[in-house]
Design a protein around this motif. Structure first.
Motif, mmCIF file in Angstrom:
data_model
loop_
_atom_site.group_PDB
_atom_site.id
_atom_site.type_symbol
_atom_site.label_atom_id
_atom_site.label_comp_id
_atom_site.label_asym_id
_atom_site.label_seq_id
_atom_site.Cartn_x
_atom_site.Cartn_y
_atom_site.Cartn_z
ATOM 1 N N PHE A 120 0.845 -1.186 0.000
ATOM 2 C CA PHE A 120 0.000 0.000 0.000
ATOM 3 C C PHE A 120 0.884 1.241 0.000
ATOM 4 C CE2 PHE A 120 -2.222 -3.455 2.191
ATOM 5 C CZ PHE A 120 -3.378 -3.540 1.420
ATOM 6 N N ASP A 121 0.239 2.440 0.115
ATOM 7 C CA ASP A 121 1.032 3.664 0.060
ATOM 8 C C ASP A 121 1.616 4.004 1.442
ATOM 9 O OD1 ASP A 121 -1.016 4.757 1.582
ATOM 10 O OD2 ASP A 121 -1.941 5.802 -0.099
ATOM 11 N N SER A 122 2.447 5.069 1.449
ATOM 12 C CA SER A 122 3.165 5.446 2.677
ATOM 13 C C SER A 122 2.232 5.916 3.779
ATOM 14 C CB SER A 122 4.179 6.550 2.349
ATOM 15 O OG SER A 122 5.165 6.084 1.474
ATOM 16 N N TRP A 123 1.091 6.506 3.404
ATOM 17 C CA TRP A 123 0.161 6.982 4.431
ATOM 18 C C TRP A 123 -0.386 5.814 5.245
ATOM 19 C CZ3 TRP A 123 -0.019 11.548 6.329
ATOM 20 C CH2 TRP A 123 0.260 12.664 5.538
ATOM 21 N N LEU A 124 -0.809 4.764 4.581
ATOM 22 C CA LEU A 124 -1.329 3.604 5.299
ATOM 23 C C LEU A 124 -0.232 2.944 6.139
ATOM 24 C CD1 LEU A 124 -3.695 1.913 2.682
ATOM 25 C CD2 LEU A 124 -4.330 3.056 4.811
ATOM 26 N N ALA A 125 0.983 2.933 5.605
ATOM 27 C CA ALA A 125 2.100 2.366 6.359
ATOM 28 C C ALA A 125 2.364 3.184 7.625
ATOM 29 C CB ALA A 125 3.350 2.325 5.479
ATOM 30 N N LEU A 126 2.275 4.507 7.492
ATOM 31 C CA LEU A 126 2.490 5.388 8.642
ATOM 32 C C LEU A 126 1.413 5.170 9.700
ATOM 33 C CD1 LEU A 126 4.231 7.753 9.734
ATOM 34 C CD2 LEU A 126 2.636 9.317 8.616
ATOM 35 N N VAL A 127 0.173 5.053 9.263
ATOM 36 C CA VAL A 127 -0.928 4.811 10.200
ATOM 37 C C VAL A 127 -0.747 3.474 10.907
ATOM 38 C CG1 VAL A 127 -3.403 4.359 10.358
ATOM 39 C CG2 VAL A 127 -2.577 6.256 8.953
ATOM 40 N N ALA A 128 -0.347 2.446 10.169
ATOM 41 C CA ALA A 128 -0.141 1.124 10.773
ATOM 42 C C ALA A 128 0.955 1.169 11.834
ATOM 43 C CB ALA A 128 0.205 0.107 9.685
ATOM 44 N N ALA A 129 2.057 1.860 11.513
ATOM 45 C CA ALA A 129 3.155 1.964 12.475
ATOM 46 C C ALA A 129 2.724 2.734 13.713
ATOM 47 C CB ALA A 129 4.357 2.634 11.815
ATOM 48 N N ALA A 130 1.944 3.802 13.519
ATOM 49 C CA ALA A 130 1.492 4.604 14.649
ATOM 50 C C ALA A 130 0.564 3.804 15.564
ATOM 51 C CB ALA A 130 0.787 5.862 14.149
ATOM 52 N N ILE A 131 -0.305 2.992 14.970
ATOM 53 C CA ILE A 131 -1.221 2.168 15.774
ATOM 54 C C ILE A 131 -0.433 1.161 16.612
ATOM 55 C CG2 ILE A 131 -2.996 0.384 15.646
ATOM 56 C CD1 ILE A 131 -4.132 1.863 13.221
ATOM 57 N N VAL A 132 0.556 0.515 16.001
ATOM 58 C CA VAL A 132 1.377 -0.444 16.744
ATOM 59 C C VAL A 132 2.122 0.258 17.875
ATOM 60 C CG1 VAL A 132 3.322 -2.045 16.602
ATOM 61 C CG2 VAL A 132 1.607 -1.990 14.784
ATOM 62 N N LEU A 133 2.619 1.471 17.617
ATOM 63 C CA LEU A 133 3.316 2.222 18.667
ATOM 64 C C LEU A 133 2.388 2.528 19.833
ATOM 65 C CD1 LEU A 133 5.538 4.845 16.791
ATOM 66 C CD2 LEU A 133 6.324 3.025 18.315
ATOM 67 N N GLY A 134 1.176 2.985 19.524
ATOM 68 C CA GLY A 134 0.237 3.351 20.575
ATOM 69 C C GLY A 134 -0.191 2.171 21.425
ATOM 70 N N VAL A 135 -0.589 1.089 20.749
ATOM 71 C CA VAL A 135 -1.024 -0.103 21.474
ATOM 72 C C VAL A 135 0.152 -0.730 22.222
ATOM 73 C CG1 VAL A 135 -1.982 -2.426 21.215
ATOM 74 C CG2 VAL A 135 -2.897 -0.524 19.848
#
Length: 507
Positions: free
Chosen positions: A456-471
């Protein structure tokens, strides 16, 4: 009044004023940064940032220990001294500071032709750039007045003046764009006028604050103590200037050209925005006078725990930022610069790693000054000479290798300073367990983001990484019991918001 000057109530009021002022300042500065890179020509933008680099370079060079002496002794004097003693201290240090600034401004004016040629300015840029002589006096004089206001815990007035600086510059730039008269010289004149106004306003607020003081203490700062401290810090200032933001911009401009200097300065500005709003850096000028006051009262435990928590907050933010930049660094820089700088994510990533070193360096300096280890700080500052040497050597292979050299040299100095502090009683507790747990989470977040980026694009990758960081942070619980106690004292009821990140200690 002096008994209550650094009370908990004034401390919390100062935090509120500080956060409000910094929020306004941050929004205006961020918009200004993104706008300037779009409206100035690439070479003019590089020249503009090089000129501000001169101002930043002269910040430590023109201090000669006075700024640090003010930070160290003014809170002590305001707590235990008399009103007349505080006013006299402010009066003669301000006069000395302005004298030094005027001397530097005169020297730069006399050598301006050679300096502009050394930086690679063309004739037009050289003719416009002499305005930096005015900025040296107005910008650095303004900052010094605000430092004294903050030393007296008058954050309301200091932050008002600070916020008006980027807001005024932004308004002036908007006016230039509306009149279609944007140029390097016009932008510099806007900066000069706005900084002069903020300088005069800060001096007015300082005079007003001193006029309302009513202190009757008998404590006096010995001129010899101030002179010795300033002398030690003057040596440290000169050495630290070699590794300052301004010096590095000038080195890149000289070795790699103005356009490379523009890219470096822009990425550096982005990192600086993050740095200024990291909790430890955000609250330094509020916490420093409180630490001085607490140590004078013999409460060394809270000072050590406070420094440890500031250290940890810096490290945690840098770790999380590195994970996100590994996933989407190129996209974020391109977006911020309006497409002017593509494929510059690696430069931002390297400087963000360096942010960990520079932010900890500020804590090291503060800790050693609070513990009256200024002489050792001056000696250790010799290691700062490694930074420009590494930048110069790395420039032979391009901007990326130059940045890598800068960061490695910064971390080397920090490791040595932390080792020395722990051996000489000026250290503070380091919670490697909590940091390690969050580092593992950041590694997993980066891996998840990179996997998503493959499909997918970089935006979705960024969101995925941020979610993993938060959880993951909720699972890692990087804060410990000592952190929770200190946060409760500082934040009161709001500390409960951080309770999910506090781990339970085993008995």
């Amino acid at each position: 009044m002096t008994q209550r000057l650094y009370s908990g109530r004034r401390f919390h009021r100062a935090i509120r004023a500080f956060l409000l002022g910094r929020a306004a300042q941050g929004v205006a500065f961020f918009i200004l940064t993104l706008w300037l890179v779009r409206v100035l020509l690439p070479a003019d933008y590089g020249a503009y940032m090089a000129l501000w680099g001169i101002v930043e370079l002269l910040s430590p060079l023109s201090s000669l220990g006075l700024l640090e002496a003010t930070r160290r002794f003014l809170p002590d004097l305001a707590t235990r001294g008399s009103t007349s003693a505080v006013r006299a201290f402010v009066r003669w240090t301000t006069l000395a500071r302005l004298t030094i600034l005027l001397a530097w401004a005169l020297l730069i004016a006399l050598l301006w032709g050679q300096i502009a040629a050394w930086l690679g300015f063309d004739a037009t840029q050289s003719g416009d750039g002499w305005v930096v002589v005015i900025l040296i006096v107005t910008v650095l004089g303004f900052r010094y007045a605000c430092e004294m206001l903050e030393g007296l815990l008058e954050q309301r007035w200091s932050q008002l003046a600070h916020a008006l600086m980027p807001i005024g510059r932004l308004g002036g730039l908007a006016l230039l764009v509306g009149m279609d008269t944007v140029s390097l010289g016009a932008v510099l004149w806007v900066d000069a006028v706005v900084s002069l106004g903020c300088f005069l306003l800060a001096e007015y607020f300082l005079a007003r604050t001193l006029g309302t003081m009513s202190a009757t203490g008998d404590y006096a700062v010995q001129p010899r103590s101030v002179a010795i401290f300033a002398w030690h810090m003057a040596g440290a200032n000169v050495l630290q200037a070699a590794a300052s933001v301004g010096a590095l911009r000038l080195i890149i401009a000289r070795l790699l050209g103005l356009e490379a200097a523009g890219l470096f300065a822009f990425v550096q500005q982005l990192v600086s925005i993050v740095s200024r709003y990291m909790p430890a850096q955000l609250l330094t000028n509020i916490i420093r006078p409180m630490f001085v006051s607490r140590r004078a009262a013999g409460d060394n435990t809270i000072v050590a725990h406070g420094l440890g928590l500031m250290w940890k907050s810096n490290v945690l933010i840098v770790i999380c930022g590195v994970a996100l930049l590994l996933v989407a660094g190129d996209m974020l820089v391109s977006l911020a610069s309006g497409g002017r700088f593509a494929d510059a994510g690696m430069a931002l990533l390297i400087l963000f790693v360096g942010l960990g070193a520079s932010s900890q360096g500020q804590l090291i300096n503060m800790s050693m000054q609070i513990h009256d280890q200024s002489r050792a700080l001056r000696t250790q500052s010799l290691l700062f000479l490694l930074v420009p040497l590494a930048a110069w050597a790395g420039a032979a292979w391009g901007l990326t290798s130059s940045l890598a050299g800068i960061v490695l040299a910064q971390w080397l100095r920090n490791f040595f300073a932390m080792w020395w502090m722990r051996r000489h009683g000026a250290g503070f507790p380091l919670d490697w367990r909590g940091v390690g747990r969050q580092a593992l989470v950041a590694l997993l977040a980066a891996a998840a983001g990179l996997v998503v980026a493959l499909r997918f694009d970089s935006w979705l990758a960024l969101v995925a990484a941020a979610i993993v960081l938060g959880v993951g942070a909720l699972a890692a619980r990087p804060l410990n019991g000592d952190d929770a106690v200190l946060l409760q004292r500082v934040l009161k009821g709001k500390a409960r918001l951080l309770q999910p990140f506090v781990r339970r200690e085993c008995a």
